[in-house]
Design a protein around this motif. Structure first.
Motif, PDB file in Angstrom:
ATOM      1  N   MET A  89      37.702  21.343  45.907  1.00  0.00           N
ATOM      2  CA  MET A  89      36.834  21.639  46.953  1.00  0.00           C
ATOM      3  C   MET A  89      35.668  22.302  45.881  1.00  0.00           C
ATOM      4  SD  MET A  89      38.262  18.863  48.520  1.00  0.00           S
ATOM      5  CE  MET A  89      37.167  19.471  50.094  1.00  0.00           C
ATOM      6  N   LYS A  90      36.012  23.188  45.603  1.00  0.00           N
ATOM      7  CA  LYS A  90      34.912  24.034  45.483  1.00  0.00           C
ATOM      8  C   LYS A  90      34.012  23.964  44.703  1.00  0.00           C
ATOM      9  CE  LYS A  90      35.445  28.565  47.765  1.00  0.00           C
ATOM     10  NZ  LYS A  90      35.367  30.277  47.360  1.00  0.00           N
ATOM     11  N   LYS A  91      35.032  23.384  42.999  1.00  0.00           N
ATOM     12  CA  LYS A  91      34.740  23.314  42.288  1.00  0.00           C
ATOM     13  C   LYS A  91      34.076  21.838  41.947  1.00  0.00           C
ATOM     14  CE  LYS A  91      36.213  22.549  36.672  1.00  0.00           C
ATOM     15  NZ  LYS A  91      37.686  22.526  36.085  1.00  0.00           N
ATOM     16  N   ILE A  92      34.307  20.903  42.583  1.00  0.00           N
ATOM     17  CA  ILE A  92      33.646  19.481  42.510  1.00  0.00           C
ATOM     18  C   ILE A  92      32.577  19.915  43.731  1.00  0.00           C
ATOM     19  CG2 ILE A  92      33.818  16.719  43.991  1.00  0.00           C
ATOM     20  CD1 ILE A  92      37.026  17.547  43.164  1.00  0.00           C
ATOM     21  N   PHE A  93      32.217  20.522  44.499  1.00  0.00           N
ATOM     22  CA  PHE A  93      31.322  20.210  45.424  1.00  0.00           C
ATOM     23  C   PHE A  93      30.127  21.107  45.511  1.00  0.00           C
ATOM     24  CE2 PHE A  93      34.887  16.903  47.532  1.00  0.00           C
ATOM     25  CZ  PHE A  93      33.856  15.930  47.326  1.00  0.00           C
ATOM     26  N   LYS A  94      30.710  22.396  43.913  1.00  0.00           N
ATOM     27  CA  LYS A  94      29.737  23.319  43.819  1.00  0.00           C
ATOM     28  C   LYS A  94      29.463  23.851  44.724  1.00  0.00           C
ATOM     29  CE  LYS A  94      27.823  19.926  40.022  1.00  0.00           C
ATOM     30  NZ  LYS A  94      29.307  19.846  39.220  1.00  0.00           N
ATOM     31  N   THR A  95      29.832  24.499  45.671  1.00  0.00           N
ATOM     32  CA  THR A  95      29.552  25.436  46.976  1.00  0.00           C
ATOM     33  C   THR A  95      30.805  26.941  46.785  1.00  0.00           C
ATOM     34  OG1 THR A  95      29.861  25.285  49.349  1.00  0.00           O
ATOM     35  CG2 THR A  95      31.570  24.432  48.364  1.00  0.00           C
ATOM     36  N   SER A  96      30.785  27.762  47.373  1.00  0.00           N
ATOM     37  CA  SER A  96      30.995  29.038  47.406  1.00  0.00           C
ATOM     38  C   SER A  96      31.702  29.421  48.202  1.00  0.00           C
ATOM     39  CB  SER A  96      30.062  30.087  46.542  1.00  0.00           C
ATOM     40  OG  SER A  96      29.253  29.930  47.849  1.00  0.00           O
ATOM     41  N   LYS A  97      31.836  28.410  49.428  1.00  0.00           N
ATOM     42  CA  LYS A  97      32.359  28.523  50.967  1.00  0.00           C
ATOM     43  C   LYS A  97      33.000  27.318  51.284  1.00  0.00           C
ATOM     44  CE  LYS A  97      32.806  31.119  54.997  1.00  0.00           C
ATOM     45  NZ  LYS A  97      34.688  31.295  54.888  1.00  0.00           N
ATOM     46  N   LEU A  98      34.245  27.334  51.780  1.00  0.00           N
ATOM     47  CA  LEU A  98      34.596  26.701  52.110  1.00  0.00           C
ATOM     48  C   LEU A  98      34.465  27.197  53.596  1.00  0.00           C
ATOM     49  CD1 LEU A  98      37.133  25.146  49.655  1.00  0.00           C
ATOM     50  CD2 LEU A  98      35.260  23.916  50.472  1.00  0.00           C
ATOM     51  N   ASN A  99      35.675  26.386  54.676  1.00  0.00           N
ATOM     52  CA  ASN A  99      36.366  26.776  56.182  1.00  0.00           C
ATOM     53  C   ASN A  99      37.791  25.353  55.837  1.00  0.00           C
ATOM     54  OD1 ASN A  99      33.985  27.608  57.876  1.00  0.00           O
ATOM     55  ND2 ASN A  99      33.388  25.606  58.165  1.00  0.00           N
ATOM     56  N   VAL A 100      38.999  26.790  55.959  1.00  0.00           N
ATOM     57  CA  VAL A 100      39.882  26.394  55.777  1.00  0.00           C
ATOM     58  C   VAL A 100      40.718  26.156  58.153  1.00  0.00           C
ATOM     59  CG1 VAL A 100      42.461  26.130  55.166  1.00  0.00           C
ATOM     60  CG2 VAL A 100      40.163  26.633  54.052  1.00  0.00           C
ATOM     61  N   GLU A 101      41.030  25.553  58.148  1.00  0.00           N
ATOM     62  CA  GLU A 101      41.802  25.607  59.519  1.00  0.00           C
ATOM     63  C   GLU A 101      43.285  24.427  59.737  1.00  0.00           C
ATOM     64  OE1 GLU A 101      38.244  24.333  62.053  1.00  0.00           O
ATOM     65  OE2 GLU A 101      36.800  25.191  61.207  1.00  0.00           O
ATOM     66  N   LYS A 102      43.408  25.585  60.745  1.00  0.00           N
ATOM     67  CA  LYS A 102      44.830  24.767  60.988  1.00  0.00           C
ATOM     68  C   LYS A 102      44.412  24.076  62.432  1.00  0.00           C
ATOM     69  CE  LYS A 102      48.659  25.162  64.244  1.00  0.00           C
ATOM     70  NZ  LYS A 102      48.267  24.067  64.888  1.00  0.00           N
ATOM     71  N   ILE A 103      44.054  22.283  62.562  1.00  0.00           N
ATOM     72  CA  ILE A 103      43.907  21.924  63.858  1.00  0.00           C
ATOM     73  C   ILE A 103      45.096  21.290  64.450  1.00  0.00           C
ATOM     74  CG2 ILE A 103      41.767  20.150  64.480  1.00  0.00           C
ATOM     75  CD1 ILE A 103      40.471  20.673  61.657  1.00  0.00           C
ATOM     76  N   GLY A 104      44.497  21.196  65.920  1.00  0.00           N
ATOM     77  CA  GLY A 104      45.834  20.714  66.495  1.00  0.00           C
ATOM     78  C   GLY A 104      45.687  19.918  68.056  1.00  0.00           C
ATOM     79  N   ASN A 105      44.406  19.640  68.286  1.00  0.00           N
ATOM     80  CA  ASN A 105      43.909  19.601  69.508  1.00  0.00           C
ATOM     81  C   ASN A 105      43.995  17.927  69.697  1.00  0.00           C
ATOM     82  OD1 ASN A 105      42.180  18.795  67.403  1.00  0.00           O
ATOM     83  ND2 ASN A 105      39.930  19.441  68.822  1.00  0.00           N
ATOM     84  N   ILE A 106      43.794  17.620  68.802  1.00  0.00           N
ATOM     85  CA  ILE A 106      44.126  15.821  69.283  1.00  0.00           C
ATOM     86  C   ILE A 106      45.277  14.956  68.739  1.00  0.00           C
ATOM     87  CG2 ILE A 106      43.535  12.969  69.087  1.00  0.00           C
ATOM     88  CD1 ILE A 106      40.607  14.895  68.495  1.00  0.00           C
ATOM     89  N   VAL A 107      45.965  15.498  67.645  1.00  0.00           N
ATOM     90  CA  VAL A 107      47.537  14.437  66.257  1.00  0.00           C
ATOM     91  C   VAL A 107      47.652  16.290  66.675  1.00  0.00           C
ATOM     92  CG1 VAL A 107      47.980  14.010  64.763  1.00  0.00           C
ATOM     93  CG2 VAL A 107      45.755  13.118  65.584  1.00  0.00           C
ATOM     94  N   HIS A 108      49.018  15.828  67.148  1.00  0.00           N
ATOM     95  CA  HIS A 108      49.526  17.138  67.419  1.00  0.00           C
ATOM     96  C   HIS A 108      50.223  17.159  65.514  1.00  0.00           C
ATOM     97  CE1 HIS A 108      49.145  18.233  71.553  1.00  0.00           C
ATOM     98  NE2 HIS A 108      49.973  16.701  71.715  1.00  0.00           N
ATOM     99  N   GLN A 109      50.814  16.386  64.697  1.00  0.00           N
ATOM    100  CA  GLN A 109      51.627  16.946  63.317  1.00  0.00           C
ATOM    101  C   GLN A 109      51.104  17.777  62.768  1.00  0.00           C
ATOM    102  OE1 GLN A 109      50.525  13.348  61.060  1.00  0.00           O
ATOM    103  NE2 GLN A 109      52.856  14.112  60.408  1.00  0.00           N
ATOM    104  N   LEU A 110      51.560  18.936  62.030  1.00  0.00           N
ATOM    105  CA  LEU A 110      51.019  19.508  61.579  1.00  0.00           C
ATOM    106  C   LEU A 110      49.779  19.449  60.622  1.00  0.00           C
ATOM    107  CD1 LEU A 110      50.084  22.845  60.842  1.00  0.00           C
ATOM    108  CD2 LEU A 110      52.600  22.472  59.813  1.00  0.00           C
ATOM    109  N   HIS A 111      48.249  19.510  60.699  1.00  0.00           N
ATOM    110  CA  HIS A 111      47.816  19.701  58.904  1.00  0.00           C
ATOM    111  C   HIS A 111      46.352  20.341  59.274  1.00  0.00           C
ATOM    112  CE1 HIS A 111      46.026  17.644  63.182  1.00  0.00           C
ATOM    113  NE2 HIS A 111      44.558  17.825  62.531  1.00  0.00           N
ATOM    114  N   ILE A 112      45.908  20.725  58.111  1.00  0.00           N
ATOM    115  CA  ILE A 112      45.051  22.070  57.966  1.00  0.00           C
ATOM    116  C   ILE A 112      44.428  21.584  57.116  1.00  0.00           C
ATOM    117  CG2 ILE A 112      44.916  24.081  56.361  1.00  0.00           C
ATOM    118  CD1 ILE A 112      48.476  23.279  57.237  1.00  0.00           C
TER     119      ILE A 112
END
Length: 92
Positions: free
Chosen positions: A69-92
């Protein structure tokens, strides 16, 4: 023990690829490039429910996708989160 993708994810995202542990999907969002990694394990709602081996593999896949993602979108910062407030299935 392959997990079925939650129907909400199927409606709001597009399949990109399968990694060893996770399915990678592109979220419909025209403001931000946003992917989700969904571990292919049944009835897992939290990282702590994965085996130790899968926890390590998940981290490797997060790092791998982050680098892409950093390479493709030419960025130096990303947010990585474990979310689960609507869909309980584990997703990052």
């Amino acid at each position: 023990m392959v997990n079925k993708i939650n129907k909400d994810f199927l409606k709001s995202s597009h399949y990109i690829n399968d990694l060893e542990l996770c399915s990678v999907r592109l979220i419909d969002n025209n403001k931000f490039p946003w992917i989700i990694l969904i571990p292919k394990r049944k009835r897992v709602t939290d990282i702590s429910e994965l085996s130790s081996k899968d926890q390590l593999l998940l981290m490797k896949e997060i790092v791998y996708c982050s680098k892409l993602m950093k390479k493709i979108f030419k960025t130096s910062k990303l947010n990585v989160e474990k979310i689960g407030n609507i869909v309980h299935q584990l997703h990052i």
